[in-house]
Motif scaffolding. Sequence first.
Motif, PDB file in Angstrom:
ATOM      1  N   ALA A 130       0.916  -1.380   0.029  1.00 51.87           N
ATOM      2  CA  ALA A 130      -0.408  -0.072  -0.053  1.00 51.87           C
ATOM      3  C   ALA A 130       0.595   1.132  -0.338  1.00 51.87           C
ATOM      4  O   ALA A 130       1.642   1.341   1.403  1.00 51.87           O
ATOM      5  N   MET A 134      -2.222   6.216  -1.181  1.00 51.58           N
ATOM      6  CA  MET A 134      -3.833   5.304  -1.644  1.00 51.58           C
ATOM      7  C   MET A 134      -4.650   5.740  -0.910  1.00 51.58           C
ATOM      8  O   MET A 134      -4.316   6.072   0.373  1.00 51.58           O
ATOM      9  N   VAL A 139      -6.723   0.591  -0.042  1.00 56.26           N
ATOM     10  CA  VAL A 139      -5.792  -0.516   0.884  1.00 56.26           C
ATOM     11  C   VAL A 139      -7.295  -1.580   1.073  1.00 56.26           C
ATOM     12  O   VAL A 139      -6.350  -2.501   1.425  1.00 56.26           O
TER      13      VAL A 139
END
Length: 428
Positions: A130, A134, A139
């Motif tokens: 991740a 993001m 995520v």
Amino acid sequence: MSQFKIETKCIQSGYTPKNGEPRVLPIYQSTTYKYDSSEHLGDLFDLKAPGHMYSRISNPTVACVEEKIADLEGGTGAVLCSSGQTANLLAILNITGAGQNIVSMSSIYGGTINLFAVSLKKIGIEVRFATPDMTDEQVHALFDDNTRLFFGETIANPALNVLDFDRYAAIAHAHGVPFFVDNTFATPILCRPFEHGADIVIHSTTKYMDGHAQVVGGVVVDGGKFDWTAGNKYPELTTPDESYHGVVYTKDFGVENAFFTKLRVQLIRDFGTPLAPLPAYLLNLGLETLALRMERHCENAMKVAEFLEANDMVTWVNYPMLPSNSEYPLAQKYLPKGACGVISFGVKGGRQAAVKFMDSLRLAAIVVHVADARTSVLHPASTTHRQLTDEQLVDAGISADLVRLSVGIENADDIIADLAQALEKARG
């Protein structure tokens, strides 16, 4: 020692001598232990009695240091390992196997990225990264029924992103998985992740905890609050371990002790990666001054960051405690005492100027290390993170001109004078 402040715990926790015993933690330099009966030794191997079976699994000196670190972090137990990478590996393997996956922040130490993206892949464990930019939805999309945990660093090495504990703890727990946090750069002096939703805390004790670049080591600390029995998701901890005659860790040791007990008696036993007594003793010496050193590291780093920000040979400065820094709000929330002694910055003129700057330093040393008492520098893109692709470097927050400066506990004026003369030499 929970009633005492953390500065006192650095000195007093872990080892409590009885009447007439040594005041200082002894080094139990022995591989083996003597028993009065075969029955007692059998009970040890069946995990029915407390004590030490063999120093590959546990040792009195090591146990005292583990107890101190658990107390400093506010956990229920800790397991010392031969390195920080071993601590990461065993913590993951404790609940993760082939065909399963973990989710990790991308802005983490380059060696950990290699462990995750290369070595874990070879044994069938997928790692999904991740990036800090993001959205929550993006995520969440990385998780599925085979996801076992979420991993992040309190202060990312060397990108210096500050982990948003509240955000990522909520995401991890929404999927019923534990939140693993590498707290190496912050140490429990600056941040105690269990107070912000973390479930397992990991350190490379090689860094600030040792503080003197003497001993390689790592530790896994169990927060004792994650319910491993919920949803029957973690059979490793909730079903019988045949290698110990059917011990069920959550049942026989309690949910609060299950994770670190299994890691010690099964994985340390099988992989043979304990910390030895002498390194544990030296680590304890470092821990005794940890609170004092972290205060000075943070004080010096702030002065150096302000100097660098005002220098015309520096194109950018990344230090979370600077009000101009994008990480400043998170640093104020989670790191009110400071953001360690590590600063990253760019030298005007790019990679070539950065190399000339580093080669001109007199006090600061170019070393493949960080976070000890001596000021040091490194160019991560060509050293510690050189195995990463250009895309991975970007995701990890590392540019080609990034210089990682680990500010020591020398006099701040001397550190700044050294940086000033080296930057001036890089000008030409």
